[in-house]
Every structure is written in C-alpha cells, then in structure tokens.
Design a protein around this motif. Structure first.
Motif, PDB file in Angstrom:
ATOM      1  N   ILE A 105       0.795  -1.125  -0.031  1.00 43.61           N
ATOM      2  CA  ILE A 105      -0.020  -0.027  -0.021  1.00 43.61           C
ATOM      3  C   ILE A 105       0.769   1.298   0.007  1.00 43.61           C
ATOM      4  O   ILE A 105       1.735   1.324   0.855  1.00 43.61           O
ATOM      5  CB  ILE A 105      -1.266  -0.092   1.363  1.00 43.61           C
ATOM      6  CG1 ILE A 105      -1.711  -1.129   1.282  1.00 43.61           C
ATOM      7  CG2 ILE A 105      -1.786   1.344   1.232  1.00 43.61           C
ATOM      8  CD1 ILE A 105      -2.616  -1.132   2.616  1.00 43.61           C
ATOM      9  N   ARG A 106       0.502   2.233  -0.957  1.00 43.70           N
ATOM     10  CA  ARG A 106       1.152   3.444  -0.863  1.00 43.70           C
ATOM     11  C   ARG A 106       0.034   4.467  -0.458  1.00 43.70           C
ATOM     12  O   ARG A 106      -0.777   4.501  -0.924  1.00 43.70           O
ATOM     13  CB  ARG A 106       1.710   3.942  -2.160  1.00 43.70           C
ATOM     14  CG  ARG A 106       2.539   4.983  -1.992  1.00 43.70           C
ATOM     15  CD  ARG A 106       3.064   5.730  -3.807  1.00 43.70           C
ATOM     16  NE  ARG A 106       1.936   6.209  -4.408  1.00 43.70           N
ATOM     17  CZ  ARG A 106       1.667   5.862  -5.672  1.00 43.70           C
ATOM     18  NH1 ARG A 106       2.421   5.123  -6.280  1.00 43.70           N
ATOM     19  NH2 ARG A 106       0.736   6.570  -6.231  1.00 43.70           N
ATOM     20  N   THR A 107       0.607   5.266   0.624  1.00 45.78           N
ATOM     21  CA  THR A 107      -0.423   6.326   1.215  1.00 45.78           C
ATOM     22  C   THR A 107       0.024   7.633   1.050  1.00 45.78           C
ATOM     23  O   THR A 107       1.288   8.088   1.208  1.00 45.78           O
ATOM     24  CB  THR A 107      -0.542   5.956   2.610  1.00 45.78           C
ATOM     25  OG1 THR A 107      -1.031   4.493   2.847  1.00 45.78           O
ATOM     26  CG2 THR A 107      -1.606   6.824   3.546  1.00 45.78           C
ATOM     27  N   ASP A 108      -0.665   8.318   0.315  1.00 46.02           N
ATOM     28  CA  ASP A 108      -0.380   9.953   0.110  1.00 46.02           C
ATOM     29  C   ASP A 108      -1.440  10.707   1.044  1.00 46.02           C
ATOM     30  O   ASP A 108      -2.591  10.448   0.866  1.00 46.02           O
ATOM     31  CB  ASP A 108      -0.539  10.239  -1.378  1.00 46.02           C
ATOM     32  CG  ASP A 108       0.383   9.563  -2.287  1.00 46.02           C
ATOM     33  OD1 ASP A 108       1.736   9.316  -2.037  1.00 46.02           O
ATOM     34  OD2 ASP A 108      -0.161   8.668  -3.146  1.00 46.02           O
ATOM     35  N   VAL A 109      -0.869  11.688   1.615  1.00 44.65           N
ATOM     36  CA  VAL A 109      -1.596  12.676   2.197  1.00 44.65           C
ATOM     37  C   VAL A 109      -1.685  14.010   1.704  1.00 44.65           C
ATOM     38  O   VAL A 109      -0.641  14.287   1.253  1.00 44.65           O
ATOM     39  CB  VAL A 109      -1.283  12.872   4.022  1.00 44.65           C
ATOM     40  CG1 VAL A 109      -1.670  11.434   4.490  1.00 44.65           C
ATOM     41  CG2 VAL A 109       0.030  13.179   4.117  1.00 44.65           C
ATOM     42  N   VAL A 141      -8.205   4.481  -3.457  1.00 43.72           N
ATOM     43  CA  VAL A 141      -8.979   5.032  -2.889  1.00 43.72           C
ATOM     44  C   VAL A 141      -8.788   6.368  -2.098  1.00 43.72           C
ATOM     45  O   VAL A 141      -7.592   6.466  -1.333  1.00 43.72           O
ATOM     46  CB  VAL A 141      -9.680   4.072  -1.427  1.00 43.72           C
ATOM     47  CG1 VAL A 141     -10.473   4.559  -0.429  1.00 43.72           C
ATOM     48  CG2 VAL A 141      -9.867   2.637  -2.004  1.00 43.72           C
ATOM     49  N   ALA A 142      -9.440   7.285  -2.244  1.00 45.27           N
ATOM     50  CA  ALA A 142      -9.520   8.589  -1.750  1.00 45.27           C
ATOM     51  C   ALA A 142     -10.281   9.062  -0.593  1.00 45.27           C
ATOM     52  O   ALA A 142     -11.411   8.796  -1.053  1.00 45.27           O
ATOM     53  CB  ALA A 142      -9.138   9.621  -2.859  1.00 45.27           C
ATOM     54  N   MET A 143     -10.159   9.575   0.213  1.00 43.33           N
ATOM     55  CA  MET A 143     -10.901   9.887   1.587  1.00 43.33           C
ATOM     56  C   MET A 143     -10.541  11.195   2.096  1.00 43.33           C
ATOM     57  O   MET A 143      -9.724  11.396   2.666  1.00 43.33           O
ATOM     58  CB  MET A 143     -10.962   9.039   2.490  1.00 43.33           C
ATOM     59  CG  MET A 143     -11.763   8.819   3.469  1.00 43.33           C
ATOM     60  SD  MET A 143     -13.658   8.398   2.689  1.00 43.33           S
ATOM     61  CE  MET A 143     -13.239   6.828   1.678  1.00 43.33           C
ATOM     62  N   ALA A 199      -8.776   5.304   8.421  1.00 40.77           N
ATOM     63  CA  ALA A 199      -9.296   4.180   8.855  1.00 40.77           C
ATOM     64  C   ALA A 199     -10.543   3.830   7.890  1.00 40.77           C
ATOM     65  O   ALA A 199     -10.616   2.764   7.462  1.00 40.77           O
ATOM     66  CB  ALA A 199     -10.071   4.493  10.102  1.00 40.77           C
ATOM     67  N   LYS A 200     -11.046   4.993   7.377  1.00 41.02           N
ATOM     68  CA  LYS A 200     -12.244   4.744   6.257  1.00 41.02           C
ATOM     69  C   LYS A 200     -11.472   4.208   5.071  1.00 41.02           C
ATOM     70  O   LYS A 200     -12.261   3.518   4.388  1.00 41.02           O
ATOM     71  CB  LYS A 200     -12.889   5.970   6.302  1.00 41.02           C
ATOM     72  CG  LYS A 200     -14.345   6.286   6.698  1.00 41.02           C
ATOM     73  CD  LYS A 200     -15.014   7.206   6.281  1.00 41.02           C
ATOM     74  CE  LYS A 200     -16.292   7.413   6.986  1.00 41.02           C
ATOM     75  NZ  LYS A 200     -17.334   8.586   6.819  1.00 41.02           N
ATOM     76  N   ALA A 201     -10.789   4.862   4.597  1.00 41.55           N
ATOM     77  CA  ALA A 201      -9.948   4.642   3.239  1.00 41.55           C
ATOM     78  C   ALA A 201      -9.583   3.086   3.202  1.00 41.55           C
ATOM     79  O   ALA A 201      -9.743   2.215   2.450  1.00 41.55           O
ATOM     80  CB  ALA A 201      -8.749   5.265   3.021  1.00 41.55           C
ATOM     81  N   MET A 202      -9.156   2.437   4.318  1.00 38.94           N
ATOM     82  CA  MET A 202      -8.516   1.196   4.748  1.00 38.94           C
ATOM     83  C   MET A 202      -9.861   0.230   4.513  1.00 38.94           C
ATOM     84  O   MET A 202      -9.646  -0.897   3.959  1.00 38.94           O
ATOM     85  CB  MET A 202      -7.830   0.931   6.217  1.00 38.94           C
ATOM     86  CG  MET A 202      -7.060  -0.341   6.145  1.00 38.94           C
ATOM     87  SD  MET A 202      -5.795  -0.577   4.816  1.00 38.94           S
ATOM     88  CE  MET A 202      -5.436  -2.185   4.691  1.00 38.94           C
ATOM     89  N   VAL A 238      -6.636  11.625   2.588  1.00 42.39           N
ATOM     90  CA  VAL A 238      -5.984  10.470   2.569  1.00 42.39           C
ATOM     91  C   VAL A 238      -6.248   9.812   0.989  1.00 42.39           C
ATOM     92  O   VAL A 238      -7.187   9.479   0.647  1.00 42.39           O
ATOM     93  CB  VAL A 238      -5.860   9.456   3.670  1.00 42.39           C
ATOM     94  CG1 VAL A 238      -5.262   8.079   3.155  1.00 42.39           C
ATOM     95  CG2 VAL A 238      -5.522   9.912   4.829  1.00 42.39           C
ATOM     96  N   ARG A 239      -5.079   9.421   0.252  1.00 45.00           N
ATOM     97  CA  ARG A 239      -5.189   8.522  -0.915  1.00 45.00           C
ATOM     98  C   ARG A 239      -4.244   7.218  -0.620  1.00 45.00           C
ATOM     99  O   ARG A 239      -3.221   7.128  -0.452  1.00 45.00           O
ATOM    100  CB  ARG A 239      -4.552   9.211  -2.218  1.00 45.00           C
ATOM    101  CG  ARG A 239      -4.792   8.550  -3.463  1.00 45.00           C
ATOM    102  CD  ARG A 239      -4.400   9.279  -4.618  1.00 45.00           C
ATOM    103  NE  ARG A 239      -4.893  10.438  -4.837  1.00 45.00           N
ATOM    104  CZ  ARG A 239      -4.409  11.689  -4.549  1.00 45.00           C
ATOM    105  NH1 ARG A 239      -3.203  11.700  -4.242  1.00 45.00           N
ATOM    106  NH2 ARG A 239      -4.742  12.880  -4.818  1.00 45.00           N
ATOM    107  N   MET A 240      -4.873   6.088  -0.593  1.00 49.01           N
ATOM    108  CA  MET A 240      -4.357   4.830  -0.491  1.00 49.01           C
ATOM    109  C   MET A 240      -4.410   3.949  -1.788  1.00 49.01           C
ATOM    110  O   MET A 240      -5.430   4.192  -2.508  1.00 49.01           O
ATOM    111  CB  MET A 240      -4.939   3.923   0.440  1.00 49.01           C
ATOM    112  CG  MET A 240      -4.678   4.557   1.772  1.00 49.01           C
ATOM    113  SD  MET A 240      -5.412   3.252   3.017  1.00 49.01           S
ATOM    114  CE  MET A 240      -4.800   4.270   4.602  1.00 49.01           C
TER     115      MET A 240
END
Length: 361
Positions: free
Chosen positions: A223-227, A256-258, A269-272, A245-247
């Motif tokens: 998983i790559r996570t960008d904030v 998934v972007a949240m 948490a929601k994105a995950m 957050v973008r995962m």
C-alpha cells in the motif's frame, strides 16, 4: 435421501452439543467463545426444527398407514385418508425446505456491505438516476432496520451523483443486496428534454462485503499512502492540515481517496475499510469469472457491465432480466419496496444451486 438424513442427523447432533456447550459456565465466562458458539447454534436451529417436524410427520404417516390396514368404518377410513393426504403434502414441503437449508452457505451472507453507485452512460440523466437508486436502497435499508452511512460522494450540479459510496450495516445485509451488482438501465423522459422523448441511461451498482482483518491479508508494503489537504466545505472549514488520504494498492492498482473526516486518522481508517473491500472484491471477481466460464449462475456473474434490470418510467414497469421477472409497480419499487424482486432472485439462486447439486452431487 439417505445421504440427506445422515447429514441432518449430524447437524442435529452438533446442535445438541452446542446447547450443552453454551450452558457450560466456563464457556459463558469466555465471551468470545460463547458468542461464536451461540451464533453457530442460531444458524442450525431452523434446520434442526424442520428435521424434528419431518420426523414427527413421517411417524404420523406410518401410524395412519397402519390404521388403514385395519378394518375401519367408512367415516373413520375417509378421515384417516384425508389426514394422510395432508401429511404427505407437509412431508414434501418439509423435504424441499430442508434441502434449501442444507445448501452450502455463502460465507459473506451475514456481513455488512460497501455499496458503490456510479452514474454511467447518459451524462446528467445517468447521475440523476444514480441518485434515484441511492434513494431506493436507502428506503429499502430503512424498511429492513439497517443503518446507512455515506462514506464518499461526488455530486453533480444537477443534483445527481457521479459516484456515491455507502456503508450499509445490519442483519444479513449482503445476503439480500448481493444480487444488485451490475448495470441498471433507466428509460424515461428527462426533465431537460423539451420534446418529451424517452431516453435510456445507465448506472452501475457494486456490492462488496465489508472485510475484516481475518478475511483478507493485505501486506502493508503493498500500500502506498499519500496525504494532502482536504478541499473542505468552504469558508472557515477549509482544512489547514493534510488530513485527506489517498491509498493505492500496488498489485491491483486500486485507489481509494478519502477526505470526508476532519482528522487524517479517521480518513485513513475509512480508506482502509474501502480498500480492503475493493481488493477482496477484485480477487473474488477473478475467481467467479473463472468459475462462470465453466458454469454460469442463474442470476448472472455479478459483473458490473452486465445489464441486470430495466426501470421503465412511462409504463411504471421494472424488469429483472436475469430471471425474466416483470412488475408493474416501479413507483413502489423506487420507494424501497424491493422484497418481491429480492425474494425472487434468492429463490432462483436456490433452485439453480439445488439443480447443480442434483447434477453434480
């Protein structure tokens, strides 16, 4: 039938064992174990009750047959024959019910779901139809006593949705809404159409079981996570910190972007949760495609591109193409009265599985 009775007796034995276990003080003290065993006991209860009814009816039939062999007066003879007719019908009905109860259960049936509704072909009209589907499912969920939470939405200027993502929680949500996967087609005169011509548009619905950690292992390295900064709701609410957050799941390319929540932690948490469901759905879809290449299910493959239902407004008609069901009460269906359609899909699915079992059992 003998094989079925062996299976039923095994189920009844396990049910008795479970009842003993859940009254054991040691098990009661272990909340997790108690809950797990109670759930299993609850799932077997109906099957065992039907089995006991079947045993009673079979015994009564044997007793009546015995009586008919004796010398009875005409009235008594007629009465026993009438009772025998009723009991035979009951026995057949119980056999059918038990066969359905013994079908392999979908492991996801008890789960909550994540539903994604996308406006597809048809521009503004497709986005408005996506909003109508959202309203329909919301009303249906309300009737079922379920809870709906909007996780993400992308609204259009005309009051529709390019995309809306919901979490629906409650009792056996997936078991009823899993058949909604696919392309939904609407035929109606758009509000913007001055000539009164009927247009056809589509929206797609994706239904995914909510996945817990045990169901699918996602390697954190994948998983790559960008904030980044949330665009906010305007005015003083514009976010000064990087809470959005973008995962990205690297092996599948799922993103998934949240940015709904105020804190980065909540958005993570929601994105995950959404990412987990989408990744599970992606792999499940691949398995189903391989399975359906060999044998196609009666209610379709669940492929998002497969047209499953048409909503015809001028004729107040809804048609489910998978089972050839047409109802002339579109107004009531859009008001959340989906039971007739969902019950028919469940029955069709059960019939297909029974046929499959007969042919391959």
């Amino acid at each position: 039938m003998d094989e079925m009775f062996d299976k039923l007796q095994a189920v009844a034995d396990r049910y008795d064992e479970l009842n003993e276990l859940i009254s054991d003080p040691e098990v009661i003290a272990d909340t997790q174990k108690f809950m797990k065993l109670s759930k299993e006991e609850g799932e077997l209860r109906e099957t065992v009750e039907k089995y006991h009814q079947y045993q009673d009816v079979t015994k009564q039939i044997a007793d009546d047959d015995e009586m008919l062999r004796e010398k009875l007066d005409d009235d008594m003879d007629a009465m026993v024959k009438e009772e025998l007719k009723d009991l035979t019908a009951q026995k057949e009905k119980l056999e059918d019910d038990i066969k359905v109860l013994l079908l392999p259960k979908d492991p996801n049936d008890d789960k909550n779901i994540i539903m994604e509704i996308h406006g597809a072909a048809g521009g503004d009209e497709a986005s408005l139809f996506a909003a109508d589907l959202f309203s329909m499912y919301s009303k249906y969920a309300e009737r079922q006593g379920w809870k709906i939470e909007i996780v993400d939405e992308n609204a259009t200027e005309v009051g529709g949705f390019k995309e809306i993502v919901l979490m629906i929680t409650g009792d056996k949500v997936y078991s009823k809404l899993k058949y909604e996967n696919g392309a939904h087609r609407v035929q109606r005169v758009p509000a913007t159409e001055s000539a009164g011509r009927v247009h056809t548009s589509t929206a797609t619905v994706g239904v995914m079981p909510e996945e817990e950690d045990v169901d699918i292992d996602i390697d954190p390295k994948d998983i790559r996570t960008d904030v980044y900064r949330s665009s906010g709701a305007g005015g003083q609410h514009i976010n000064k910190t990087s809470s959005a957050v973008r995962m990205t799941h690297l092996p599948t390319g799922i993103v998934v972007a949240m940015q709904d929540e105020r804190s980065q932690q909540q958005n993570r948490a929601k994105a995950m949760t959404i990412l987990r469901a989408r990744v599970y759905d992606y792999y499940k879809q691949q398995e189903e495609d391989a399975y359906n290449a060999e044998r196609k299910s009666a209610v379709g493959t669940g492929d998002r591109s497969e047209r499953i239902r048409t909503y015809n407004y001028p004729q107040n008609r809804v048609t489910d193409h998978r089972i050839g069901l047409t109802l002339n009460k579109l107004d009531r269906v859009m008001n959340g009265e989906l039971d007739d359609i969902i019950d028919a899909l469940i029955l069709s699915d059960q019939a297909a599985k029974l046929e499959d079992l007969k042919n391959n059992g």
